[in-house]
Design a protein around this motif. Sequence first.
Motif, short mmCIF file in Angstrom:
data_model
loop_
_atom_site.label_atom_id
_atom_site.label_comp_id
_atom_site.label_asym_id
_atom_site.label_seq_id
_atom_site.Cartn_x
_atom_site.Cartn_y
_atom_site.Cartn_z
N UNK B 273 9.65 -5.85 3.91
CA UNK B 273 10.56 -5.05 3.09
C UNK B 273 10.13 -3.60 2.99
N UNK B 274 8.81 -3.41 2.77
CA UNK B 274 8.30 -2.06 2.52
C UNK B 274 7.84 -1.38 3.80
N UNK B 275 8.11 -2.03 4.96
CA UNK B 275 7.70 -1.47 6.25
C UNK B 275 6.22 -1.12 6.27
N UNK B 276 5.39 -2.03 5.83
CA UNK B 276 3.95 -1.80 5.85
C UNK B 276 3.31 -2.77 6.85
N UNK B 277 2.31 -2.28 7.61
CA UNK B 277 1.56 -3.17 8.51
C UNK B 277 0.19 -3.43 7.89
N UNK B 278 -0.40 -4.56 8.23
CA UNK B 278 -1.64 -4.96 7.56
C UNK B 278 -2.72 -5.38 8.56
N UNK B 279 -3.97 -5.18 8.16
CA UNK B 279 -5.11 -5.69 8.92
C UNK B 279 -6.15 -6.17 7.91
N UNK B 303 1.51 -8.01 10.95
CA UNK B 303 0.07 -8.25 11.02
C UNK B 303 -0.48 -7.66 12.31
N UNK B 304 -1.44 -6.73 12.21
CA UNK B 304 -1.96 -6.07 13.39
C UNK B 304 -3.23 -6.74 13.91
N UNK B 305 -4.02 -7.29 12.99
CA UNK B 305 -5.24 -7.93 13.45
C UNK B 305 -6.30 -7.97 12.38
N UNK B 306 -7.49 -8.38 12.79
CA UNK B 306 -8.56 -8.60 11.83
C UNK B 306 -9.92 -8.41 12.48
N UNK B 307 -10.87 -8.01 11.68
CA UNK B 307 -12.26 -8.03 12.14
C UNK B 307 -13.03 -8.94 11.20
N UNK B 345 -8.34 -0.58 7.89
CA UNK B 345 -7.03 0.08 7.85
C UNK B 345 -6.98 1.24 8.85
N UNK B 346 -8.06 2.05 8.85
CA UNK B 346 -8.10 3.19 9.76
C UNK B 346 -8.29 2.76 11.20
N UNK B 347 -9.22 1.80 11.40
CA UNK B 347 -9.51 1.35 12.76
C UNK B 347 -8.25 0.83 13.44
N UNK B 348 -7.43 0.07 12.68
CA UNK B 348 -6.23 -0.52 13.25
C UNK B 348 -5.01 0.40 13.11
N UNK B 349 -5.21 1.53 12.43
CA UNK B 349 -4.09 2.47 12.27
C UNK B 349 -2.90 1.90 11.53
N UNK B 350 -3.18 1.14 10.46
CA UNK B 350 -2.09 0.54 9.70
C UNK B 350 -2.10 1.04 8.25
#
Lengths: 420, 420
Positions: B273-279, B303-307, B345-350
């Motif tokens: 809804x809020x057009x947000x991507x997450x990691x 969902x972009x990914x995870x470390x 957040x920064x590493x994945x650019x989300x």
Amino acid sequence: MEKKAFVISIGDELLSGRRLNRDLQLISRFLAVRGIKVAGEMIVPDEEEAIKRALDHALSSADIVITTGGLGPTHDDKTRWVAAEYFNRELEYRDSLMEFVRKRLNAFEMEYIENIHRNYALVPQGFDHHYNEVGIAPAMSAKIEHNGMEKLVVLLPGPPREVEHLLSKLDYLFKDYSQGVCREFTIKTFGIPEVDITKLLKDKNFDAFNSLSILPSPYGVQLVLKKCGGDESEVQKWIDERVKFIEWILGKRYIYGYGDDTLEKVVGELLKQKCLRIATAESCTGGLVANLITDVPGSSDYFWGSVVAYSNEIKEQILGIPEPLIRHFGAVSEPVALMMAEGVRRKFGVEVGISTTGIAGPTGGTPQKPVGTVYMGISIKGRTRVILRHFSADRLGVKRLTAYTLLNELRKMLIFGEEP
Amino acid sequence: MEKKAFVISIGDELLSGRRLNRDLQLISRFLAVRGIKVAGEMIVPDEEEAIKRALDHALSSADIVITTGGLGPTHDDKTRWVAAEYFNRELEYRDSLMEFVRKRLNAFEMEYIENIHRNYALVPQGFDHHYNEVGIAPAMSAKIEHNGMEKLVVLLPGPPREVEHLLSKLDYLFKDYSQGVCREFTIKTFGIPEVDITKLLKDKNFDAFNSLSILPSPYGVQLVLKKCGGDESEVQKWIDERVKFIEWILGKRYIYGYGDDTLEKVVGELLKQKCLRIATAESCTGGLVANLITDVPGSSDYFWGSVVAYSNEIKEQILGIPEPLIRHFGAVSEPVALMMAEGVRRKFGVEVGISTTGIAGPTGGTPQKPVGTVYMGISIKGRTRVILRHFSADRLGVKRLTAYTLLNELRKMLIFGEEP
């Protein structure tokens, strides 16, 4: 003669069938190895009359009656009140019990509410109470005269973790009812269907099908051997011989462990033995492989970490997969699976890298790569392997089948070397 | 008045608890929407006496008695014999039934064996038989006089698929017992214990405790409202009003969803809804948060990914946590949780980064940071928050409590803004 137990499970929510009745399973297993048979189970709602009628039935059917549930402090929880009335006892308020309950409330950061929580400390006269170090509600037990016969009555709380804990604490109560010894032994397999196991055993004239349960599941078939008898060493010997026989037939290719072993635990032990550290690069499993590996206590000794790369940018940027490779072969492909395993191994500076890339569904399938297509990569010090599978399952099924298949292939590679 | 049914499940294998009793769930759901209540269930072994005693209990507890299992053709299958004896009827051999059974045997490519398979065609006098188009064994039913009352007795085979099929076929039998329509509605909460919900509802004079089941669990309490009546729109209106009332009392702070909603699904919808991507950056949860998020179909949209960073080197190297920060505060600390969320957040650019760092146990605890100590970080476009919790649970419990608590805190931050 074999003693019998009857289980009464109390709770409206159990009758809706919305929840699994794990308690019966725990109680059956606990009693089975003590040679006590479960003669029946009744599920009843949180209603006084129903619970009393169940007690009637249970007491005249068995030597031991175990109830679960209804020992909480709210008005729905009727077990202690009904037991007191049914057995004609007063409810006693016990200070020592209240003290323990307060500590448990504290541990759960719950505020003490007098008119609710004091119920926890009420126990029918003549019943022993047993502290519950896992939950709050205590267990209670008593030997009761019923129609001239002595019966053991045990009241347990409902949550399975608490049932498990309290049963093992109350072991001594069941000593008098135990008949000789019974032994159970579970062999766990992966990658071979139930029918093939049955056929292999039949072909080699396996002699104990009556004592063997074969429990199928998509995540591995379990074989359970059970034997009772008077002499412990004879029973053990009988079991050991059959286990050896089954091992001879199926081998380590299919047998990954015994008893409570899981694939993630067995793989962890192999890694520790061989002084290898591991990292995972996951796409379609979305972190499930790392999650399974880290379910094992002590996994921080050999698990270094994971990169879940759902987007292609991340595959490129963190795992170093060359963009042309993804463009040419697609993210779900053999070269990408290989480079992911190798990439995460180098990035984390460890000996073992494993990877998954596939189409978990329900969308994203194509005629060439339908939903369920999965590539799994393994790199052990640069010795690499890629496995391709086509799973037929829903999204969560594909994730789980992928994770377990990958762990099993890694297990075989660690045991047998390059190409199992 | 609401009619009651009692279920008797027949089979040794059910008492071992190794198998799920799916039948109860199917029968409960089938009856619930017809306004018939399941008054109890009993599981009994394949033993004549136990089955008879169960019939006694069931007939005097309910208007309808449904048995499952024991209708096969072998010597273990006792239901038809016991029913004939118990109700004082002869067993009749029915040609028409045998004809159908032969067709079914053919369909399963099974050879007809006279002295076994003819048992399929035996039915107690006065019972109707019902063809089973999914399995082989027919169902049977009769209205029986018991202590001057008419009772409906239905004998079903055991396999869940056959139970489901035959119930829908036998729908007409239950018409007389059905009381109008019934509706059920489930409200899902997180972060508030059962007793507090009860107290809040009582304080505001909630009027429908009798129609409300409160199902506790460490991973969120569910409230199930159920109402039956003659008029569908009235029932729906009654439910809607109570749902609104509960929503007014508990609010979105505690209510995260309805019906089949899960926290991971609800959070996913908010992100979309809020057009947000997450990691995610995970330490103590070991990939569980990413795994939950990716259980939701379509999660690749946000969902972009995870470390998963189990080792400190990885926290430094991939997430960019300054080494002195870890050295000074420890890996399990507020600043590290914050930097992990911000780093991933920064590493994945989300836009959204979330993190976990804690001590899942069973080892690794210290007096200052005992097992169960967990820090969770959230960064939404640089707007950050860290949550500290002390969970009392085993390793897997700490992982799950951490994952769900974090998802719920993120949900609240997405709905309410900075500091909920």
